[in-house]
Design a protein around this motif. Sequence first.
Motif, mmCIF file in Angstrom:
data_model
loop_
_atom_site.group_PDB
_atom_site.id
_atom_site.type_symbol
_atom_site.label_atom_id
_atom_site.label_comp_id
_atom_site.label_asym_id
_atom_site.label_seq_id
_atom_site.Cartn_x
_atom_site.Cartn_y
_atom_site.Cartn_z
ATOM 1 N N SER A 102 0.824 -1.212 0.000
ATOM 2 C CA SER A 102 0.000 0.000 0.000
ATOM 3 C C SER A 102 0.853 1.254 0.000
ATOM 4 O O SER A 102 0.441 2.290 -0.525
ATOM 5 N N GLY A 109 -1.704 3.868 -5.124
ATOM 6 C CA GLY A 109 -2.366 4.809 -6.019
ATOM 7 C C GLY A 109 -1.416 5.889 -6.490
ATOM 8 O O GLY A 109 -0.321 6.059 -5.942
ATOM 9 N N SER A 125 -3.827 -0.309 -5.316
ATOM 10 C CA SER A 125 -5.021 0.363 -5.818
ATOM 11 C C SER A 125 -5.602 -0.385 -7.003
ATOM 12 O O SER A 125 -4.865 -1.036 -7.765
ATOM 13 N N ASP A 129 -9.092 4.567 -10.450
ATOM 14 C CA ASP A 129 -8.934 4.946 -9.047
ATOM 15 C C ASP A 129 -9.849 6.115 -8.691
ATOM 16 O O ASP A 129 -10.446 6.154 -7.600
#
Length: 397
Positions: free
Chosen positions: A214, A219, A254, A304
Amino acid sequence: MDTLIAIGREAWHILVDSSVYMIFGLLVGGLVKVFVRPGFVAQHLGRGRFLSVFKAALLGVPLPLCSCGVMPAAASLRRQGANRGAVTSFLISTPESGVDSIAITYALMDPLMTVARPLAAVSTAFVAGALENLSEREGQAPIKPDLSCPVDGCCDGVDCPPEVHAAHHGFGQKVLAGARYAFGELWAELAGLFLLGVLLAGVITALLPAELLSSYLGGGLASMLIMLAVGIPLYICATSSTPIAAALILKGVSPGAALVFLLAGPATNVASLTMMTGLLGKRATAIYLAAIAVMSVLLGLALDAVYVWLAINPQAVMGQASEIMPQWLRLAGVAALLALSVKPLWLSLRSRLSGAGGRTCADDSCACHDHGHGAAKGLVGIEVHDHAAGGHGHKHN
């Protein structure tokens, strides 16, 4: 030992969740092969800079071929008169999607990703194909569609009119032929890669810390570029990439970054790019790569944004569709898939151990050579060897 048990447990859960959907996708893929006339595919891809490209993108979506297996089919289409843009579009949309991969995406991910994946494949394919046709100056050869029987090649469709050939095979015969193809040749292509993908997904789920993934792949543009760099050289089919992508999302990656992997991984690898250079040339290959790179990153960022806009937590919704199926049915699906996998896996292992002729896969389970030819023959009525890109293929009616 505890680590191996944890990996095996996670891989088993993924296999159970995906089994029924995998079987459904295989069956639909087999029915597409026998019910969609190959001449229909070929005759729509030669005229028009944009319409032919769009048709090629749409027609490629349901076909269950990997990035190597699609090359002989594309070579056949090119020789039949399909323009370069249409061939480029077909080469992108076909390996990036497929009824089998769409079904397993629904099982392991969520409805939004299930819709976004084929839409992204079509969009990327159309952009690449349109750019290729806009840069193309040479005249296009007229299409010579192949009309041979997609069920068993009983006639060439020329000396046998369609109304006569329609009486050769009933609905039940076509369904049986499609099922034989789906659970024989098609699954032989996919079995090893799919099971490897499930195992890798188990490794990711059991071992990789969520905080690490993460932090780097949660993202943003950097996440997309990292996944692009991983996906482009990797050989992985659309079906086997799905459980890996699902495991990555559950660990904090993501959905957009996972989509980049799902687009770039199946459509590109060193072997397919080499063949494409011989088939369409260096310029077309450069356009192909650039379109995939740019479009996958842009579409990943857009996806996203959609998840944020809809306030959807991807980790919370991943794999909920698989819970619809009762446990007994999912276990029966696992048993069926494993039983169907015994022969192709054994033949592949035996071939590797014997090292016959330096080949890396068995006659009945080769994903990039013999089965690619069979797929090409089934889709467009012509059997083409990989070196057909250089104009030396063999045609069999």
